[in-house]
Design a protein around this motif. Structure first.
Motif, PDB file in Angstrom:
ATOM      1  N   GLN A   1      -1.787  -6.854   5.660  1.00  0.00           N
ATOM      2  CA  GLN A   1      -0.884  -7.877   3.650  1.00  0.00           C
ATOM      3  C   GLN A   1      -0.048  -6.749   3.650  1.00  0.00           C
ATOM      4  OE1 GLN A   1      -3.604  -8.331   0.576  1.00  0.00           O
ATOM      5  NE2 GLN A   1      -5.223 -10.233   1.793  1.00  0.00           N
ATOM      6  N   SER A   2      -0.086  -5.708   3.355  1.00  0.00           N
ATOM      7  CA  SER A   2       0.890  -4.849   3.118  1.00  0.00           C
ATOM      8  C   SER A   2       1.680  -4.556   3.450  1.00  0.00           C
ATOM      9  CB  SER A   2       0.540  -2.967   2.450  1.00  0.00           C
ATOM     10  OG  SER A   2       1.157  -2.688   2.663  1.00  0.00           O
TER      11      SER A   2
ATOM     12  N   SER B   1       1.937  -7.431   6.324  1.00  0.00           N
ATOM     13  CA  SER B   1       3.031  -8.545   6.092  1.00  0.00           C
ATOM     14  C   SER B   1       3.996  -8.415   4.828  1.00  0.00           C
ATOM     15  CB  SER B   1       1.842  -9.832   5.777  1.00  0.00           C
ATOM     16  OG  SER B   1       1.941 -10.850   6.401  1.00  0.00           O
ATOM     17  N   ALA B   2       3.445  -8.038   4.031  1.00  0.00           N
ATOM     18  CA  ALA B   2       4.692  -8.217   2.872  1.00  0.00           C
ATOM     19  C   ALA B   2       5.909  -7.476   2.721  1.00  0.00           C
ATOM     20  CB  ALA B   2       4.006  -7.756   1.469  1.00  0.00           C
ATOM     21  N   GLN B   3       5.570  -5.679   3.686  1.00  0.00           N
ATOM     22  CA  GLN B   3       6.843  -5.260   4.429  1.00  0.00           C
ATOM     23  C   GLN B   3       8.132  -6.150   5.016  1.00  0.00           C
ATOM     24  OE1 GLN B   3       5.427  -1.811   5.544  1.00  0.00           O
ATOM     25  NE2 GLN B   3       4.725  -1.074   4.197  1.00  0.00           N
ATOM     26  N   ASN B   4       6.687  -6.694   6.517  1.00  0.00           N
ATOM     27  CA  ASN B   4       7.455  -7.468   7.785  1.00  0.00           C
ATOM     28  C   ASN B   4       8.532  -9.098   6.422  1.00  0.00           C
ATOM     29  OD1 ASN B   4       7.043  -5.985   9.033  1.00  0.00           O
ATOM     30  ND2 ASN B   4       5.023  -7.773   9.607  1.00  0.00           N
ATOM     31  N   ARG B   5       8.153  -9.541   5.430  1.00  0.00           N
ATOM     32  CA  ARG B   5       8.789 -10.324   4.843  1.00  0.00           C
ATOM     33  C   ARG B   5      10.142 -10.661   4.084  1.00  0.00           C
ATOM     34  NH1 ARG B   5       3.461 -12.253   3.180  1.00  0.00           N
ATOM     35  NH2 ARG B   5       3.885 -10.992   1.272  1.00  0.00           N
ATOM     36  N   GLY B   6       9.787  -8.878   4.196  1.00  0.00           N
ATOM     37  CA  GLY B   6      10.947  -8.840   2.829  1.00  0.00           C
ATOM     38  C   GLY B   6      12.229  -7.626   3.811  1.00  0.00           C
TER      39      GLY B   6
ATOM     40  N   ARG C   1      12.458 -10.017   6.161  1.00  0.00           N
ATOM     41  CA  ARG C   1      12.557 -11.039   7.297  1.00  0.00           C
ATOM     42  C   ARG C   1      14.122 -11.156   5.832  1.00  0.00           C
ATOM     43  NH1 ARG C   1      11.501 -16.236   5.884  1.00  0.00           N
ATOM     44  NH2 ARG C   1      11.440 -17.486   7.251  1.00  0.00           N
ATOM     45  N   GLU C   2      13.787 -10.952   5.126  1.00  0.00           N
ATOM     46  CA  GLU C   2      14.728 -11.699   4.282  1.00  0.00           C
ATOM     47  C   GLU C   2      16.289 -11.146   3.708  1.00  0.00           C
ATOM     48  OE1 GLU C   2      12.501 -11.309   0.423  1.00  0.00           O
ATOM     49  OE2 GLU C   2      10.913 -13.803   1.049  1.00  0.00           O
ATOM     50  N   ASN C   3      15.957  -9.939   3.759  1.00  0.00           N
ATOM     51  CA  ASN C   3      16.744  -9.096   4.377  1.00  0.00           C
ATOM     52  C   ASN C   3      17.756  -9.095   5.556  1.00  0.00           C
ATOM     53  OD1 ASN C   3      16.385  -7.607   1.796  1.00  0.00           O
ATOM     54  ND2 ASN C   3      15.512  -5.911   3.186  1.00  0.00           N
TER      55      ASN C   3
END
Length: 320
Positions: free
Chosen positions: A284-285, A287-292, A294-296
């Motif tokens: 999950q951590s 994955s959260a980093q990957n989402r950040g 991606r958003e960047n």
């Protein structure tokens, strides 16, 4: 305690219980063999009494000298059989019926002793008469002695003495025959009582020994079932917990407090959801980093697109 050790204890305990049960069986039934051995003295005494009776009857038809030896041997065997009755020990301690049976047979010696003594005295008197009158004892029969007693060529004193010896022997034989017949009858009656008592004791002993063997078998079976039930219950608990874990609920624990292999397995399996939760947390951590990231990237691309549009607009304005 490990399952292997429990099974070993169960095996050793089962063998110990069965061994104790078997030893108890032989301990309970072993006196029966001794009682039967002592009871055989009844049969030998009865047979010896009948043998004396038979040999005494032969005195009336066979040569008195030869038959007297056979008779005396039969009497010696009978007396030895009566001594065997005196060596009986265990039957006297069983119950009053057996004690009375043994005492009655031992007391029969007094009944037959006087009769046997009378026959022996009569034979001795005849033997002395034979020696005095030069009569061959081996060839002398009662019938020939009757003829001799009626021989008028003999002195009256000799004839009267011989007739008296013959009558004394016949009376002693009749008395002895009745005494020995009664002795044999009483011995057989007492022997039947003792045999019946021994049979009853054998039945009771066999029943008690069978109960002990049955209880040992039942106890071993109960212990085996309890052990198998405990193991099966633990495995069923594992199966149900694994199914719940398989559905995605990683908060459930096995909670097995056993100290055997099943307990160790439960402890190991309890650590598995914790490891899975830790791994899921890491996933999950990441994955959260990957989402950040991606958003960047999206923002960067959007800003880049906006700058490109702005540049193109400025370029058109300059050309125009």
């Amino acid at each position: 305690m490990s399952i292997r050790f429990q099974l070993l204890l169960l095996s050793l305990g089962s063998q110990l219980l069965l061994g104790i049960a078997i030893l108890s069986y032989f301990f309970i039934t072993s006196p029966i063999a001794v009682m039967e051995a002592e009871n055989s003295h009844f049969q030998r005494t009865a047979e010896a009494a009948v043998a004396v009776q038979v040999e005494a009857d032969k005195l009336t038809i066979m040569g008195i000298g030869i038959q007297a030896d056979a008779y005396r041997k039969a009497v010696a065997d009978y007396e030895e059989a009566l001594k065997g009755m005196g060596r009986i020990k265990l039957l006297l301690t069983i119950n009053e019926t057996m004690q009375n049976a043994v005492d009655s047979v031992v007391k029969l010696k007094q009944l037959s002793a006087m009769a046997l003594t009378g026959i022996n005295d009569s034979l001795n008197d005849l033997g002395r008469y034979f020696e005095t009158n030069d009569i061959t004892a081996n060839s002398a029969t009662l019938s020939s002695l009757f003829a001799t007693a009626n021989d008028l060529s003999l002195k009256e004193e000799q004839r009267n003495a011989l007739s008296g010896h013959i009558l004394n022997l016949l009376f002693a034989l009749d008395t002895g025959n009745r005494a020995l017949a009664d002795t044999a009858r009483v011995i057989r009656e007492k022997d039947a009582l003792v045999v019946a008592e021994i049979g009853a004791i054998r039945e009771r002993s066999t029943l008690i020994a069978s109960i002990i063997l049955g209880l040992a078998f039942v106890l071993v079976t109960i212990l085996s079932v309890l052990m198998a039930t405990g193991i099966a219950r633990s495995l069923r608990s594992f199966s149900q917990t694994v199914k719940i874990l398989g559905s995605g609920d990683l908060t459930l624990r096995f909670g097995n407090s056993r100290s055997d292999e099943n307990g160790h397995l439960g402890w190991d399996l309890d650590r598995m959801p914790e490891s899975l939760n830790a791994s899921l947390g890491q996933i999950q951590s990441v994955s959260a980093q990957n989402r950040g990231i991606r958003e960047n990237l999206i923002r960067t691309v959007a800003e880049s697109s906006s700058s490109a549009v702005e540049i193109e607009t400025n370029s058109r304005s300059i050309r125009g």
